[in-house]
Design a protein around this motif. Structure first.
Motif, mmCIF file in Angstrom:
data_model
loop_
_atom_site.group_PDB
_atom_site.id
_atom_site.type_symbol
_atom_site.label_atom_id
_atom_site.label_comp_id
_atom_site.label_asym_id
_atom_site.label_seq_id
_atom_site.Cartn_x
_atom_site.Cartn_y
_atom_site.Cartn_z
ATOM 1 N N HIS A 8 12.868 13.949 -4.565
ATOM 2 C CA HIS A 8 12.511 13.434 -2.990
ATOM 3 C C HIS A 8 12.602 12.062 -2.587
ATOM 4 N N ALA A 10 10.984 10.154 -0.431
ATOM 5 C CA ALA A 10 9.752 9.164 -0.412
ATOM 6 C C ALA A 10 9.067 9.042 -1.980
ATOM 7 N N ALA A 13 11.170 6.311 -3.378
ATOM 8 C CA ALA A 13 10.757 5.095 -2.873
ATOM 9 C C ALA A 13 9.799 4.491 -3.513
ATOM 10 N N ILE A 14 8.859 5.375 -3.713
ATOM 11 C CA ILE A 14 7.397 4.912 -4.325
ATOM 12 C C ILE A 14 7.597 4.704 -5.897
ATOM 13 N N LEU A 236 3.108 13.288 2.882
ATOM 14 C CA LEU A 236 2.811 11.972 2.534
ATOM 15 C C LEU A 236 3.457 11.125 3.489
ATOM 16 N N ALA A 237 2.795 10.207 4.446
ATOM 17 C CA ALA A 237 2.902 9.447 5.488
ATOM 18 C C ALA A 237 3.686 8.164 4.844
ATOM 19 N N GLY A 238 3.221 7.523 3.520
ATOM 20 C CA GLY A 238 3.710 6.426 3.173
ATOM 21 C C GLY A 238 2.752 5.807 2.007
ATOM 22 N N GLY A 239 2.999 4.764 1.550
ATOM 23 C CA GLY A 239 2.237 3.980 0.691
ATOM 24 C C GLY A 239 2.688 2.630 0.121
ATOM 25 N N THR C 3 5.506 -2.837 0.775
ATOM 26 C CA THR C 3 6.510 -1.561 0.667
ATOM 27 C C THR C 3 5.470 -0.780 1.525
ATOM 28 N N VAL C 4 5.531 -0.831 2.709
ATOM 29 C CA VAL C 4 4.817 0.360 3.663
ATOM 30 C C VAL C 4 6.076 1.244 4.151
ATOM 31 N N MET C 5 5.785 2.430 3.709
ATOM 32 C CA MET C 5 7.319 3.396 3.911
ATOM 33 C C MET C 5 6.502 4.332 4.776
ATOM 34 N N THR C 6 7.315 4.799 5.687
ATOM 35 C CA THR C 6 7.017 5.900 6.388
ATOM 36 C C THR C 6 8.181 7.135 6.178
ATOM 37 N N THR C 7 7.565 8.326 6.216
ATOM 38 C CA THR C 7 8.783 9.288 5.845
ATOM 39 C C THR C 7 8.433 10.337 6.939
#
Lengths: 513, 360, 333
Positions: A8, A10, A13-14, A236-239, C3-7
């Motif tokens: 995935h 997202a 990225a994490i 998951l909107a982000g982190g 590292t703020v990400m939006t998905t």
């Protein structure tokens, strides 16, 4: 990275950020559906060992579902959980606890009438041949409780809120907890208590315990967490692995998916408005009020220490607490004695919303529509029969105007998040078309986005001429939402504050004094 | 979603009903060549009823007919429902031991309407048209038991006096009630006898505790009576515990008289611990009921009145008379005592030794 | 690094078939009483050629009538999260009063029957008062009421059976039209009325709400005590009607009339999905539970099972029904 490939985007990225680090817990593409409704969609998380990982999101975003799956209370529809790199499949609560994952909920699971030491050892009593070894139990408990400031011999019922929470965390650790999930541990804690709890968590973290920390409050996340993940609408909107670099606004934006505009009521004077509600000589448990007038369309805040009379007066007006004397008049009429039962109160246009939704706000197993209709059933019936068409349109109306997030109005209230349940309650009392609306802690335990919604709804209602009382200990809420604040002391209004005097510091000083 | 369920539920129901109806029409002309004679029993908790059922079963199956029994567990309503259900299988007749004489009447009437002959054993019905009733005179049984005790008291003291305990059974049971009434009547004629009458519901444990309590209160108790044998073992236990378990003629013996004549009684009589037992004959009930149904009722004729004689039974002779519900054979209660206890015609002997139904 | 990400929400690929399966299993478990009922009917039909006949269906309906009335009566207090153990005893006692009103006090039979039903209703009302106004625990209060009424019935009848019932009184239990018994119509009527009461009236809604959360119901303006009292009163009334029907059907009232119904009358609604914790259940489920128990009883009475094993087998069948229901609640509630 532990070897599994992540598909995935997202999660890629994490996990990039955490490459090469040691994960205590990994959640991979977990989904949970109820029929066609998805509570969670392909959520992946990586929690580093010995970190405090924040979990943020609005009510209904899927936090409880995710935590339920991690703790083994619910089974995911798809996806996998890895503990120390090993997959745990079809685990129930017991299996997860044996694996070291513990959930500490908002309701501390503490038995009041036994000692702190015994609570700590509940279910894991050191024993031989079926007999509890009390000496060993006390020694172990004393060792565990050292540094927490809790006396092992004290009756658990006499512990304060923060001590109870610490006790629960310790209990989880003593049972072999390696990953401890804290579900809103700061709810109803004072500022110093919260600070004490955080220090305690940091201390445990340094000993290698991993925490998942759920909160509504950005400032808490920023203060205590090492990493954060944000859920929105089940995804998951982000982190971030670097919380220190974040701002509160950035977090809010992630939570809401838009910039957060805090609500602020436009305050004005009501001197020229007619008096809508007049209370006289109310005497009840903890209440001794001479008089109070509320004008048409005015929002009055009641505040004060517990037992000072703010909440007690509200319940007495509604007939939930028996009043020894007292009258209530509307629009200048002669006034009648206070209602003796909520039904009589609703009949006279008084509505009240409790601060404890689960206890006496909603009927959990009934649908949204049935809950909304509950208080106005009688008046809309003919010959005892419910008028279905009328009821349906009414419920649909409130379902929509309250912005309740659910598949439809037939959804069972138990499945909703706290904030949405609160909207259902609000819909129920509004459906009685009250002249006086009393709201007891209307935004307690609901997230910042829904909170603004609720305050907006109340504001809009007041503009239609309804008088509103908000009982609240949240000074920020009072500052934003009311026209006048009555500070209670010894059952009476100690001071009334209006206009620009309604400010956080001022109110705190008055309430504490 | 809810609507969908409701729809489907209705379909399921409709499907089930349709199946039933189609099956019903297909089977309407089911085999008539079969002879089906069921037995409606009141309980299987007592050896007496078990043997009653065994007797009917042997009589029916000995004729190569098909047999079935139901057990109502002393629940009157349940027995009526079972009659109703048995009727569906188109039996050639029905043998039953009713729980309640009066409540069974409505069910007998329904069988009368369908012209299915009914034979009643043990507990006579109060109404309806019964092909043959074979029963025991419970009232007389109570009287006879009382007389056995009185005789022995007279022998002991020279005149009828002393202390007697009656551990009577549940009054909701017609048989136990009538036995108590018979005994009460007889003792009322002898004011010098201290007659202690105590409820035990016919339960073994209660007979035990009542006897223990009475023996503590009255250590000079002369005689004890139980209206049934199975629970009377509680009395035997009590006597043993109090050191009063003595054979007749020994010092300190308590006169012990019961009703029914089960194997335990026969054994105790032979050993001498028990003095007398007023016996019924459940084997005769079942056998005679089936015999009369076969010989007369199923041919459409009434059972003839008059003497009934059969040397197979210990009592040998009885009289079929016109009772309230039709022909009735009341088997005379008879006394088993030390002298005749070894007769091989006693039902207790037949059941245990010949049929091999163990008595526990 | 920041590292703020939006998905974006990931696309839905899996789970569709799972949802379908879940739905099917859920549907089966929701209707399990009825499915198990049909299975039993077919099973008994295989063992006994007379089971699947119209006559037997009529028979089952007659036998289900009294149990059905009692099941409804027991279900109502269960729905408000209380219980009434005195209902079967109330049936026996009130019918004896009705019979005595006719035979000893010389009332016309109809009036006498109404007196009996009235007494039953009053007993229900009294139970409700004790439980709400005196805050007595319903389990113990109704248990004591049950013992009182059973004792009172024995005292009234002196251990004898009452059979002096007028022809009018026993008509309903005996009458049939074209072979179809009339008595089950009363059950159908009662099911319909209670169903309407629960589904469509304010009282019905209040009953579910009170059963679900009495505190919230009180705050929502429902008179919780009043609702409970009415519920008990209706339960008493239904018990009275059941008493009349039973006496009429068997044309007799024994000194322990009705007492054997207790466990089945409680089991039927619970098997049919009425929660002992209140707030859940409906008349369709209750009917299913009643029919299931009746079919087991009738089936075992006419199937040639040795009588020593009948009780055990019947118990197993009920056990299976309850076990499946427990699975349903565990996974699909």
């Amino acid at each position: 990275m532990t070897g599994q490939t992540m598909k995935h985007e997202a999660t890629d990225a994490i996990t990039d950020v955490g490459s090469g680090t040691d994960f205590a817990l990994r959640v991979e593409n977990v989904s949970k559906s109820y029929g066609a409704f998805y509570a969670l969609r392909s959520v992946s998380l990586n929690i580093r060992r010995g970190s405090i990982h924040g979990l943020l999101g609005e009510n209904g975003a899927g936090k409880s579902t995710l935590v339920g799956i991690i703790s083994g209370q619910r089974t995911p529809s798809s996806g996998a959980i890895y503990l120390d790199g090993k997959e745990v499949a079809n685990a129930d609560v017991r299996a997860m606890e044996e694996a070291g994952v513990f959930l500490v909920t908002q309701e501390p699971m503490i038995i009041d009438h036994i000692s702190a030491a015994e609570n700590l050892m509940l279910g894991i009593w050191p024993s031989s041949g079926g007999f509890v070894r009390w000496g060993r139990l006390k020694a172990d408990a004393a060792r565990m409780l050292k540094g927490s400031g809790i006396d092992p011999d004290v009756n658990a019922g006499r512990l304060n809120a923060v001590a109870r929470r610490k006790l629960n965390i310790l209990r989880a650790m003593f049972s072999g907890g390696k990953v401890i999930i804290l579900d809103e541990p700061t709810a109803a804690l004072t500022v110093p208590d919260r600070r004490q709890l955080f220090d305690f968590m940091r201390q445990l973290k340094n000993d290698g315990v991993t925490f998942i920390f759920i909160s509504h409050y950005n400032d808490e996340i920023l203060e205590i967490c090492d990493a954060v993940s944000v859920l929105r609408d089940g995804s998951l909107a982000g982190g971030s692995e670097d919380v220190a670099s974040l701002t509160s606004e950035q977090l809010s934006e992630l939570v809401l998916g838009r910039g957060l505009v805090l609500f602020q009521r436009e305050r004005r004077t009501f001197a020229s408005e007619p008096v809508a509600v007049s209370l006289r000589n109310v005497v009840a448990h903890h209440v001794d009020l001479d008089e109070l007038d509320i004008r048409r369309g005015e929002i009055v805040g009641f505040t004060g220490l517990p037992g000072a009379g703010a909440k007690e007066l509200a319940r007495a007006i509604f007939g939930l607490n028996a009043a020894r004397s007292g009258t209530i008049g509307f629009a200048g009429d002669a006034g009648q004695s206070l209602p003796r039962h909520p039904q009589a109160a609703f009949d006279r246009g008084i509505a009240y919303l409790s601060d404890d939704r689960r206890k006496d706000g909603v009927v959990g197993h009934l649908s949204i529509a049935e809950n909304i209709a509950l208080s106005s059933l009688g008046r809309r019936a003919s010959f005892g029969f419910v008028q279905r068409g009328q009821e349906a349109s009414l419920c649909d109306g409130y379902f929509a105007s309250m912005g309740i997030r659910a598949p439809n109005a037939e959804a069972v209230v138990n499945t909703l998040s706290g904030g949405n349940q609160q909207k259902v309650c609000l819909g129920r009392v509004l459906a009685t078309e009250p002249r006086l609306l009393i709201l007891d802690e209307p935004t307690r335990g609901i997230d910042v986005g829904v909170k603004q919604d609720v305050l907006r709804i109340i504001d809009g209602l007041s503009k239609t001429g309804v008088s509103v009382i908000i009982v609240s200990t949240d000074t920020d809420e009072l500052v934003r939402a009311v026209d006048r604040v009555c500070v209670f002391r010894h059952g009476a209004i100690h001071e009334a504050v209006t206009g620009d005097d309604i400010a956080t510091e001022n109110l705190r000083r008055l309430a504490q004094a | 979603m809810g609507n969908e369920f409701r729809m489907n539920r209705r379909q399921v129901l409709a499907g089930g009903l349709a199946l039933g109806v189609s099956a019903a029409t297909g089977r309407a002309a089911f085999a008539q060549d079969r002879m089906f004679l069921p037995f409606s029993n009141k309980s299987l908790d007592y050896y007496f009823f078990v043997i009653e059922e065994e007797a009917v079963k042997r009589a029916v199956e000995g004729r190569k007919w098909s047999f079935q029994s139901t057990n109502a567990n002393f629940d009157n309503t349940k027995q009526l429902e079972q009659w109703q259900s048995l009727m569906l299988s188109q039996p050639v007749g029905l043998v039953a031991d009713p729980i309640d004489s009066q409540a069974i009447v409505s069910a007998i009437r329904r069988y009368n309407q369908k012209k299915i002959p009914v034979a009643i054993i043990d507990t006579p019905a109060d109404g309806g048209d019964v092909a043959i009733t074979v029963s025991f005179d419970n009232h007389l049984g109570g009287v006879m038991a009382a007389r056995e005790i009185i005789d022995r008291l007279t022998k002991k003291y020279g005149s009828p006096r002393g202390k007697v305990l009656n551990c009577y059974g549940a009054l909701a049971s017609v048989a136990w009630r009538q036995r108590k009434e018979g005994m009460d009547e007889e003792f009322a004629k002898h004011p010098d006898i201290t007659y202690i009458s105590r409820p035990t519901e016919g339960q073994l444990d209660q007979m035990l505790s009542v006897t223990l309590a009475t023996l503590s209160e009255h250590p000079d108790l002369d005689a004890v009576h139980a209206p049934s044998d199975s629970p009377a073992r509680g009395i035997a236990t009590a006597l043993q515990q109090k050191g009063r378990w003595k054979k007749a003629g020994e010092e300190g013996h308590v006169i012990f008289v019961t009703i029914d004549g089960e194997p335990v009684a026969v054994k105790l009589l032979q050993e001498g611990y028990m003095d007398a037992c007023v016996s019924q004959d459940p084997i005769a009930y079942g056998e005679i009921a089936v015999e009369m149904l076969e010989k007369h009722s199923m041919k459409g004729e009434a059972v003839p009145l008059g003497a009934y004689e059969n040397k197979k039974y210990f009592w040998e002779k009885g009289e079929i008379v016109e009772g309230a519900t039709g022909p009735t054979l009341i088997i005379p209660p008879f006394i088993i005592n030390g002298d005749n206890a070894s007769d091989k015609r006693h039902w207790g002997y037949v059941a245990e030794q010949e049929w091999g139904v163990p008595y526990t | 690094m920041s590292t703020v990400m939006t998905t974006t929400a990931p696309k839905e690929t899996t789970g569709q078939t799972n949802v379908g399966m879940h739905k099917v299993v859920g549907w089966i478990l929701h209707n399990v009483v009825w499915i198990w009922l049909v299975a039993l009917i077919l099973g008994f039909g295989m063992f006994n050629e007379f089971f699947l006949t119209v006559m037997n269906m009529q028979n089952i309906m007659v036998q289900a009538t009294v149990l059905g009335m009692l099941g409804l009566a027991v279900a109502l207090p269960l729905l408000v999260a209380e219980i009434d153990l005195s209902i079967p005893a109330n049936l026996g006692f009130s019918s004896a009063i009705g019979a005595l009103a006719y035979s000893d006090w010389g009332m016309p039979w109809f009036l006498a029957m109404l007196v009996g039903v009235g007494v039953a209703t009053l007993i229900g009302f009294f139970n409700g008062l004790c439980i709400t106004k005196l805050r007595m625990v319903s389990l113990i209060q109704t248990l004591s009421m049950m013992i009182i009424l059973q004792g009172a019935l024995l005292a009234l009848t002196q251990g004898k059976t009452l059979t002096n019932l007028s022809d009018g009184y026993v008509w309903i239990g005996q009458a049939s039209i074209d072979g179809w018994p009339v008595m089950p119509l009363i059950l159908v009527l009662a099911l319909g009325l209670v169903g309407i009461l629960l589904k469509m009236t304010v009282l019905g809604r209040s009953i579910y709400a009170v059963g679900g959360n009495p505190l919230a119901s009180n705050s929502a303006g429902i008179r919780v005590d009043r609702v409970k009292i009415i519920t008990y009163t209706i339960a008493g009334f239904l018990a009275g009607v059941a008493g009349f029907l039973l006496a009429s059907w068997q044309m007799a009232i024994t000194s322990n009339q009705g007492s054997s119904y207790l466990l089945y009358a409680i089991a039927a609604p619970i098997i049919g999905g009425v929660s002992v914790f209140g707030g859940r259940g409906n008349v369709v489920g209750i009917l299913g539970g009643v029919l299931l128990l009746t079919v087991i009883q009738v089936g075992l009475a006419i199937t040639n099972v040795p009588s020593f094993y009948v009780g055990m087998i019947g118990g197993f069948m009920i056990f299976i029904a309850v076990a499946i229901d427990a699975i349903r609640v565990r996974y699909f509630a």
